[in-house]
Design an enzyme around this catalytic site. Structure first.
Site, short mmCIF file in Angstrom:
data_model
loop_
_atom_site.label_atom_id
_atom_site.label_comp_id
_atom_site.label_asym_id
_atom_site.label_seq_id
_atom_site.Cartn_x
_atom_site.Cartn_y
_atom_site.Cartn_z
CG ASP A 67 48.91 55.73 60.38
OD1 ASP A 67 49.87 55.50 60.50
OD2 ASP A 67 48.39 56.73 61.03
CG ASP A 136 42.94 66.58 63.14
OD1 ASP A 136 43.36 65.63 63.77
OD2 ASP A 136 42.87 66.47 61.66
CG HIS A 138 44.63 62.52 63.42
ND1 HIS A 138 44.87 63.22 62.37
CD2 HIS A 138 45.68 62.21 64.07
CE1 HIS A 138 46.14 63.41 62.30
NE2 HIS A 138 46.75 62.63 63.33
CD GLU A 143 42.84 63.58 59.43
OE1 GLU A 143 42.88 64.05 60.55
OE2 GLU A 143 43.86 64.00 58.80
#
Ligand code: PGA
Length: 264
Positions: A67, A136, A138, A143
């Site tokens: 990313d 979280d 990911h 997400e």
């Protein structure tokens, strides 16, 4: 999933670097998927050491990063391109043109995501994808709520991720709110995945990933569908797993098999 629990972050890095090095030695022209963040830094340091001291060459390796932040130039110190140069590429013998990071400043972002996917395919697909995990749950910047079939695309970061990453930027306001990320579907197509997590702050996400249901709310849980995943954790990241002792037994048996002894 092969779940390996090590005593600390340094041992996690050693195991992870060994998995990468094994592939690079067996297949010098392999395609590696790489990750940014604090977690893989120690693994990269170990790979740099192996490059320098043990003749582990990356001269024919190709890499694709997961990313990149939208809007940051490659030479921005917090861009993931700059991170990879600083933490790995500048210290090993990999040719610059073999390293690929999504272009966060592309004018045609959609086209650039499609080209990134096409290039991965053209080069034969990713042999081994290194992954961290967000608090979280990911993987890459997929997400909660990301499609488990998603491909490389634009993604809005959650408040939790922006807060987690503010430590690199100084303030939350400076963290880009958009990123280009490989999709969960892209990651699942890698031939092998290596998920690394260290520290208590990852323990919930790790429990949900390994022992929870497969859900788009925890995109790392999609790795349960992959046939070849190695998860390397330190004690703190593994602390909420219910089946820790079972994973340790399996690992002991696995190591005995690899050493050529039959497990008893
Ligand atoms: P970290 O990030 O390694 O800096 O904790 C992991 C991630 O967000 O994927």
């Amino acid at each position: 999933m092969r779940v390996i629990i090590e005593k600390d972050a340094l041992s996690v890095a050693r195991i992870a670097a060994r998995v990468v090095a094994q592939l690079v030695r067996a297949r010098p022209q392999c395609v590696l998927g790489l990750a940014t963040g604090s977690t893989p830094v120690a693994t990269y340091q170990e790979l740099i050491r192996m490059n320098r001291e043990e003749g582990l060459s990356f001269a024919r390796v190709t890499t694709f990063n997961l990313d990149e932040y939208v809007g940051l130039a490659p030479n921005h110190p917090q861009s993931y391109r700059a991170f990879m140069q600083r933490e790995l590429f500048d210290h090993i013998d990999i040719p610059h043109e073999h390293t690929h990071v999504p272009d966060g400043r592309a004018l045609d972002l959609e086209g650039s995501c499609e080209r990134y996917e096409a290039l991965i395919q053209q080069l034969g697909g990713i042999d081994l994808q290194v992954l961290g995990i967000g608090s979280d749950g990911h993987i890459a910047f997929n997400e909660p709520g990301s499609s488990l079939g998603s491909r490389t695309r634009l993604k809005s970061l959650t408040g939790e991720t922006v807060r987690d990453n503010a430590r690199f930027f100084g303030t939350e306001a400076d963290v880009p709110k958009l990123a280009i990320t490989m999709g969960v579907g892209t990651i699942l197509e890698s031939r092998k995945c290596l998920l690394l997590a260290t520290g208590e702050s990852k323990s919930r996400a790790i429990r949900d990933t390994i022992e929870g249901p497969i859900t788009a709310q925890v995109t790392a849980s999609a790795l349960q569908l992959h046939r070849d995943v190695v998860v390397v954790l330190d004690e703190a990241a593994a602390s909420r797993l219910d089946r820790r002792s079972y994973y340790a037994e399996v690992e002991q048996a696995q190591r005995a098999i690899e050493a050529g002894n039959s497990p008893s």
